[in-house]
Motif scaffolding. Structure first.
Motif, short mmCIF file in Angstrom:
data_model
loop_
_atom_site.label_atom_id
_atom_site.label_comp_id
_atom_site.label_asym_id
_atom_site.label_seq_id
_atom_site.Cartn_x
_atom_site.Cartn_y
_atom_site.Cartn_z
N MET A 2 0.82 -1.20 0.00
CA MET A 2 0.00 0.00 0.00
C MET A 2 0.86 1.27 0.00
SD MET A 2 -3.01 -1.17 -0.24
CE MET A 2 -4.43 -0.35 0.38
N HIS A 3 2.16 1.11 0.20
CA HIS A 3 3.05 2.26 0.16
C HIS A 3 3.63 2.48 -1.24
CE1 HIS A 3 2.70 2.66 4.44
NE2 HIS A 3 3.16 1.46 4.65
N ASP A 4 3.27 1.62 -2.17
CA ASP A 4 3.75 1.72 -3.54
C ASP A 4 3.24 3.03 -4.16
OD1 ASP A 4 3.82 1.36 -6.47
OD2 ASP A 4 4.37 -0.71 -6.00
N ALA A 5 4.10 3.72 -4.87
CA ALA A 5 3.73 5.00 -5.49
C ALA A 5 2.58 4.85 -6.48
CB ALA A 5 4.94 5.62 -6.19
N ARG A 6 2.41 3.66 -7.05
CA ARG A 6 1.31 3.44 -8.00
C ARG A 6 -0.04 3.44 -7.30
NH1 ARG A 6 3.86 -1.92 -10.36
NH2 ARG A 6 4.19 -2.04 -8.12
N VAL A 7 -0.04 3.25 -5.99
CA VAL A 7 -1.29 3.20 -5.22
C VAL A 7 -1.78 4.59 -4.84
CG1 VAL A 7 -2.36 2.30 -3.11
CG2 VAL A 7 -0.66 0.94 -4.32
N ARG A 8 -0.87 5.53 -4.69
CA ARG A 8 -1.22 6.86 -4.20
C ARG A 8 -2.33 7.53 -5.00
NH1 ARG A 8 -1.03 7.45 0.36
NH2 ARG A 8 -3.08 8.30 0.16
N PRO A 9 -2.28 7.55 -6.35
CA PRO A 9 -3.36 8.20 -7.10
C PRO A 9 -4.72 7.55 -6.82
CG PRO A 9 -1.54 7.66 -8.57
CD PRO A 9 -1.22 7.05 -7.24
N LEU A 10 -4.70 6.25 -6.67
CA LEU A 10 -5.92 5.51 -6.38
C LEU A 10 -6.50 5.96 -5.05
CD1 LEU A 10 -6.12 1.75 -7.06
CD2 LEU A 10 -6.82 2.53 -4.84
N LEU A 11 -5.68 5.98 -4.01
CA LEU A 11 -6.17 6.35 -2.68
C LEU A 11 -6.55 7.82 -2.60
CD1 LEU A 11 -3.73 4.31 -0.42
CD2 LEU A 11 -6.07 3.74 -1.08
N ASP A 12 -5.81 8.68 -3.28
CA ASP A 12 -6.13 10.11 -3.26
C ASP A 12 -7.50 10.38 -3.87
OD1 ASP A 12 -3.72 10.64 -2.04
OD2 ASP A 12 -2.73 11.40 -3.85
N GLU A 13 -7.76 9.79 -5.04
CA GLU A 13 -9.06 10.04 -5.66
C GLU A 13 -10.17 9.35 -4.89
OE1 GLU A 13 -10.97 10.78 -9.94
OE2 GLU A 13 -10.39 8.70 -9.60
N LEU A 14 -9.90 8.20 -4.31
CA LEU A 14 -10.89 7.51 -3.50
C LEU A 14 -11.29 8.37 -2.30
CD1 LEU A 14 -12.52 4.92 -3.44
CD2 LEU A 14 -10.63 3.82 -2.24
N ALA A 15 -10.34 9.01 -1.66
CA ALA A 15 -10.64 9.90 -0.53
C ALA A 15 -11.52 11.06 -0.98
CB ALA A 15 -9.35 10.41 0.10
N GLN A 16 -11.20 11.65 -2.13
CA GLN A 16 -12.03 12.74 -2.66
C GLN A 16 -13.45 12.26 -2.94
OE1 GLN A 16 -9.95 14.18 -6.11
NE2 GLN A 16 -8.42 15.27 -4.91
N GLU A 17 -13.54 11.07 -3.51
CA GLU A 17 -14.86 10.53 -3.83
C GLU A 17 -15.67 10.27 -2.57
OE1 GLU A 17 -17.20 7.72 -6.77
OE2 GLU A 17 -15.22 8.46 -7.19
N TYR A 18 -15.05 9.67 -1.57
CA TYR A 18 -15.74 9.43 -0.30
C TYR A 18 -16.23 10.75 0.30
CZ TYR A 18 -14.08 4.53 0.12
OH TYR A 18 -13.83 3.19 -0.05
#
Length: 154
Positions: A1-17
């Motif tokens: 989950m610390h992989d840089a490829r995951v960050r965009p996923l989590l960032d947009e997911l937080a915005q969506e939530y």
């Protein structure tokens, strides 16, 4: 989950939530939810993380962790807003199911929120059993839980 490829996923997911739920679950609930589980829970052999990339950009993904001896819990199944309606969520779901079965799990458990009807329909259309009353107002149910038995795979 610390992989840089995951960050965009989590960032947009937080915005969506945040945009879908506002303060329904309290201020900062999106960030709290996204940081609820330690990254180690998603590491093999009990867990997994799947990222779909297109031209070097993370466009979809999902993960699972061990919920019980034979049950995987799927988390963070997401498709970037610019890449929706292409079947990516269904692809991620199928790949996570196949990987979980290969790892010895025979059941999947997952939840989604009451203001995510697309996810609810994806899971229902993918053979998941609702663990809540489908006739109830989703707003009265904090989390919409689902389960599915997996076919054994080698």
């Amino acid at each position: 989950m610390h992989d840089a490829r995951v960050r965009p996923l989590l960032d947009e997911l937080a915005q969506e939530y945040d945009s879908r739920y506002g303060n329904l679950f309290g201020r900062g609930a999106a960030a709290e939810e996204l940081n609820r589980y330690p990254a180690e829970e998603f590491v093999a052999p009990g867990g997994a993380l799947l990222i779909v990339q297109e031209n070097g950009e993370s466009v979809a993904g999902g993960a699972f962790r061990r919920r019980g001896p034979d049950t995987a819990e799927f988390k963070r199944i997401w498709t970037h807003s610019a890449h929706r309606r292409r079947g990516l969520a269904r692809f991620v779901l199928a790949e996570l199911e196949a990987l979980a079965a290969r790892r010895g799990y025979n059941r999947v458990y997952l939840t989604t929120g009451p203001r995510q009807p697309e996810a609810k329909h994806l899971y229902l259309n993918s053979g998941y059993e609702p663990l809540f009353d489908l006739a109830a107002d989703p707003e009265t149910i904090k989390f919409l839980a689902f389960s599915k038995d997996l076919e054994p795979r080698g």
